[in-house]
Motif scaffolding. Structure first.
Motif, PDB file in Angstrom:
ATOM      1  N   ILE A 112       0.823  -1.195   0.000  1.00  0.00           N
ATOM      2  CA  ILE A 112       0.000   0.000   0.000  1.00  0.00           C
ATOM      3  C   ILE A 112       0.867   1.259   0.000  1.00  0.00           C
ATOM      4  O   ILE A 112       0.453   2.293  -0.470  1.00  0.00           O
ATOM      5  CB  ILE A 112      -0.958  -0.013   1.220  1.00  0.00           C
ATOM      6  CG1 ILE A 112      -1.800  -1.283   1.176  1.00  0.00           C
ATOM      7  CG2 ILE A 112      -1.893   1.184   1.204  1.00  0.00           C
ATOM      8  CD1 ILE A 112      -2.506  -1.593   2.448  1.00  0.00           C
ATOM      9  N   ASP A 113       2.089   1.142   0.503  1.00  0.00           N
ATOM     10  CA  ASP A 113       2.924   2.342   0.593  1.00  0.00           C
ATOM     11  C   ASP A 113       3.190   2.920  -0.789  1.00  0.00           C
ATOM     12  O   ASP A 113       3.676   2.247  -1.691  1.00  0.00           O
ATOM     13  CB  ASP A 113       4.237   2.024   1.312  1.00  0.00           C
ATOM     14  CG  ASP A 113       5.024   0.944   0.601  1.00  0.00           C
ATOM     15  OD1 ASP A 113       4.382  -0.001   0.107  1.00  0.00           O
ATOM     16  OD2 ASP A 113       6.252   1.056   0.522  1.00  0.00           O
ATOM     17  N   VAL A 114       2.841   4.184  -0.944  1.00  0.00           N
ATOM     18  CA  VAL A 114       3.041   4.871  -2.209  1.00  0.00           C
ATOM     19  C   VAL A 114       4.451   5.441  -2.220  1.00  0.00           C
ATOM     20  O   VAL A 114       4.911   5.987  -1.233  1.00  0.00           O
ATOM     21  CB  VAL A 114       2.007   5.997  -2.374  1.00  0.00           C
ATOM     22  CG1 VAL A 114       2.158   6.658  -3.721  1.00  0.00           C
ATOM     23  CG2 VAL A 114       0.609   5.458  -2.198  1.00  0.00           C
ATOM     24  N   ASP A 115       5.117   5.254  -3.334  1.00  0.00           N
ATOM     25  CA  ASP A 115       6.453   5.787  -3.465  1.00  0.00           C
ATOM     26  C   ASP A 115       6.379   7.309  -3.542  1.00  0.00           C
ATOM     27  O   ASP A 115       5.692   7.852  -4.387  1.00  0.00           O
ATOM     28  CB  ASP A 115       7.100   5.217  -4.743  1.00  0.00           C
ATOM     29  CG  ASP A 115       8.590   5.138  -4.611  1.00  0.00           C
ATOM     30  OD1 ASP A 115       9.152   5.921  -3.832  1.00  0.00           O
ATOM     31  OD2 ASP A 115       9.198   4.293  -5.291  1.00  0.00           O
ATOM     32  N   GLN A 116       7.044   7.961  -2.640  1.00  0.00           N
ATOM     33  CA  GLN A 116       7.060   9.417  -2.692  1.00  0.00           C
ATOM     34  C   GLN A 116       8.478   9.913  -2.569  1.00  0.00           C
ATOM     35  O   GLN A 116       9.303   9.299  -1.910  1.00  0.00           O
ATOM     36  CB  GLN A 116       6.177  10.010  -1.599  1.00  0.00           C
ATOM     37  CG  GLN A 116       6.510   9.524  -0.205  1.00  0.00           C
ATOM     38  CD  GLN A 116       5.555  10.087   0.811  1.00  0.00           C
ATOM     39  OE1 GLN A 116       4.552  10.676   0.464  1.00  0.00           O
ATOM     40  NE2 GLN A 116       5.886   9.928   2.068  1.00  0.00           N
ATOM     41  N   SER A 138      13.483  10.401  -9.027  1.00  0.00           N
ATOM     42  CA  SER A 138      12.826  10.804  -7.790  1.00  0.00           C
ATOM     43  C   SER A 138      13.710  10.356  -6.646  1.00  0.00           C
ATOM     44  O   SER A 138      14.078   9.193  -6.559  1.00  0.00           O
ATOM     45  CB  SER A 138      11.450  10.154  -7.716  1.00  0.00           C
ATOM     46  OG  SER A 138      11.003  10.130  -6.395  1.00  0.00           O
ATOM     47  N   TYR A 139      14.084  11.320  -5.796  1.00  0.00           N
ATOM     48  CA  TYR A 139      14.837  10.961  -4.599  1.00  0.00           C
ATOM     49  C   TYR A 139      13.842  10.512  -3.549  1.00  0.00           C
ATOM     50  O   TYR A 139      13.223  11.327  -2.877  1.00  0.00           O
ATOM     51  CB  TYR A 139      15.628  12.158  -4.070  1.00  0.00           C
ATOM     52  CG  TYR A 139      16.732  12.645  -4.977  1.00  0.00           C
ATOM     53  CD1 TYR A 139      17.825  11.841  -5.250  1.00  0.00           C
ATOM     54  CD2 TYR A 139      16.684  13.912  -5.549  1.00  0.00           C
ATOM     55  CE1 TYR A 139      18.838  12.284  -6.071  1.00  0.00           C
ATOM     56  CE2 TYR A 139      17.701  14.366  -6.377  1.00  0.00           C
ATOM     57  CZ  TYR A 139      18.777  13.551  -6.634  1.00  0.00           C
ATOM     58  OH  TYR A 139      19.780  13.993  -7.444  1.00  0.00           O
ATOM     59  N   SER A 140      13.653   9.222  -3.464  1.00  0.00           N
ATOM     60  CA  SER A 140      12.661   8.683  -2.554  1.00  0.00           C
ATOM     61  C   SER A 140      12.976   9.073  -1.117  1.00  0.00           C
ATOM     62  O   SER A 140      14.099   8.915  -0.657  1.00  0.00           O
ATOM     63  CB  SER A 140      12.647   7.171  -2.701  1.00  0.00           C
ATOM     64  OG  SER A 140      11.493   6.648  -2.142  1.00  0.00           O
ATOM     65  N   SER A 141      11.972   9.617  -0.424  1.00  0.00           N
ATOM     66  CA  SER A 141      12.195  10.113   0.938  1.00  0.00           C
ATOM     67  C   SER A 141      10.988   9.832   1.806  1.00  0.00           C
ATOM     68  O   SER A 141       9.895   9.593   1.317  1.00  0.00           O
ATOM     69  CB  SER A 141      12.429  11.629   0.934  1.00  0.00           C
ATOM     70  OG  SER A 141      13.339  12.000  -0.048  1.00  0.00           O
TER      71      SER A 141
END
Lengths: 191, 171
Positions: free
Chosen positions: A37-41, B161-164
């Protein structure tokens, strides 16, 4: 004759459906478990395209360039002067929204460039902290523009006009990531 | 008063008596107090199909440690199918120990950093709108990050995208 008829009546072919729900539940639980479920942000960036045949990047006038330098010890230099990360956001805003007033700051928001340079030994989280401040400066400027147009914040404005809107065209984020200097303090990093 | 005494030996009543009964004895209506469960499998199947469609299988085994940095100016990437992951961080060893810094793309550890170019060129031809999500450990050096970015530029995979983590989320 009569016996045959009787048999036909008794045998009604039915699939037992009582366990159907259980089977479906089992499958449901399986898919629930494997679903992420975790959306990549993250902070979205656009890398510059590969330079063809040693072509030089387009020149930027000195006053339009805000040089941010982050060294291997996590110390920040803005225009060669020591600076704190907390003040960087205001400095970027001042630089971008100068509109030709102060001589050392930019001529117009679209000509302003923020250049971030690091060393090879700079820690990644320090770099992200700086990059985040620069992006937040742009977001706050967009928010202010959106409020001037009667929207609560920039996201509401963007929802109406799309991502290529007039605020974005007026204050275009020009963030350039320079190749790090070869001072190789500790390349392997955090171990 | 005669009418509620016996349900079994029901005498023939005129329609008027029936109407009076209906008012007085609604509670004793003949409908069974059961929830119809016939549609339950259908509901479950519907849920099942929803999760099947929305599932992206966890197919990668991350062999490097990536503690992501915290940031505020985040953008969510909704289209998971556009994303390819690049992991940079110290290699996981047994007993929570970590080794030297390594790069992992999708599910393979990269030994030669220039081989990233070929991998990314292949990915970008199958998915032109590719977003490379950089999941970099916060303690990594910028040298290796920059080397990977130069390879991405060579391959033409320019959206990164620098995932954070969200600042203050405590995760």
């Amino acid at each position: 004759m009569a016996g045959l008829l009787k048999r036909r009546k008794r045998h009604t072919a039915e699939i037992p459906t009582a366990s159907m729900a259980d089977v479906a539940f089992l499958l449901l639980i399986f898919f629930l478990a494997v679903t992420t479920i975790d959306v990549d942000q993250g902070i979205l960036m656009q890398l510059p395209p590969k330079l063809e045949d040693e072509a030089q990047p387009p020149p930027v006038e000195e006053r339009n360039l805000l040089k941010v330098y982050l060294n291997g010890q996590g110390q920040l230099l803005v225009e060669d002067a020591p600076f704190s990360v907390g003040d960087l956001r205001e400095e970027v805003k001042k630089h971008v929204l100068n509109r030709g007033q102060l001589p050392n700051y930019s001529e117009s928001p679209n000509q302003a460039v923020v250049s971030i340079k690091t060393e090879r030994g700079t820690r990644y989280d320090a770099y992200i902290a700086v990059l985040d401040e620069v992006w937040m400066a742009y977001r706050e400027m967009w928010d202010a523009e959106a409020r001037a147009r009667g929207y609560a914040h920039y996201d509401a404005f963007r929802a109406t006009y799309g991502s290529e809107n007039e605020i974005h065209a007026a204050i275009r984020p020009n963030i350039s990531i320079a190749e790090p200097d070869a001072i190789d303090a500790d390349d392997s990093g955090g171990s | 008063m005669q009418c509620h005494r016996s349900r079994a030996g029901r005498p023939a009543r005129d329609p008027w008596t029936y109407r009076v009964m209906a008012i007085h004895y609604k509670r004793k209506a003949k409908t069974k107090q059961e929830i119809p469960t016939a549609s339950l499998p259908d509901i479950i199947f519907l849920l099942l199909i929803f999760f099947m469609v929305s599932t992206v299988m966890r197919e990668q085994d991350v062999q490097v440690r990536t503690i992501l940095p915290e940031a505020e100016a985040l953008t969510k990437i909704d289209q998971k199918r556009l994303v390819s992951h690049v992991y940079i961080g110290p290699r996981r060893l047994a007993d929570d120990a970590v080794g030297e810094s390594m790069v992992q793309i999708d599910d393979a550890l990269i030994t030669d950093i220039t081989s990233i170019r070929a991998i990314m060129t292949r990915l970008i031809t199958t998915q032109p709108n590719l977003i490379v999500s950089m999941r970099v450990d916060e303690g990594s050096g910028m040298g290796v990050v920059s080397d990977v970015q130069q390879e991405l530029r060579e391959a033409g995979a320019l959206r990164i995208s620098y995932s954070s983590r969200r600042e203050g989320s405590g995760l």
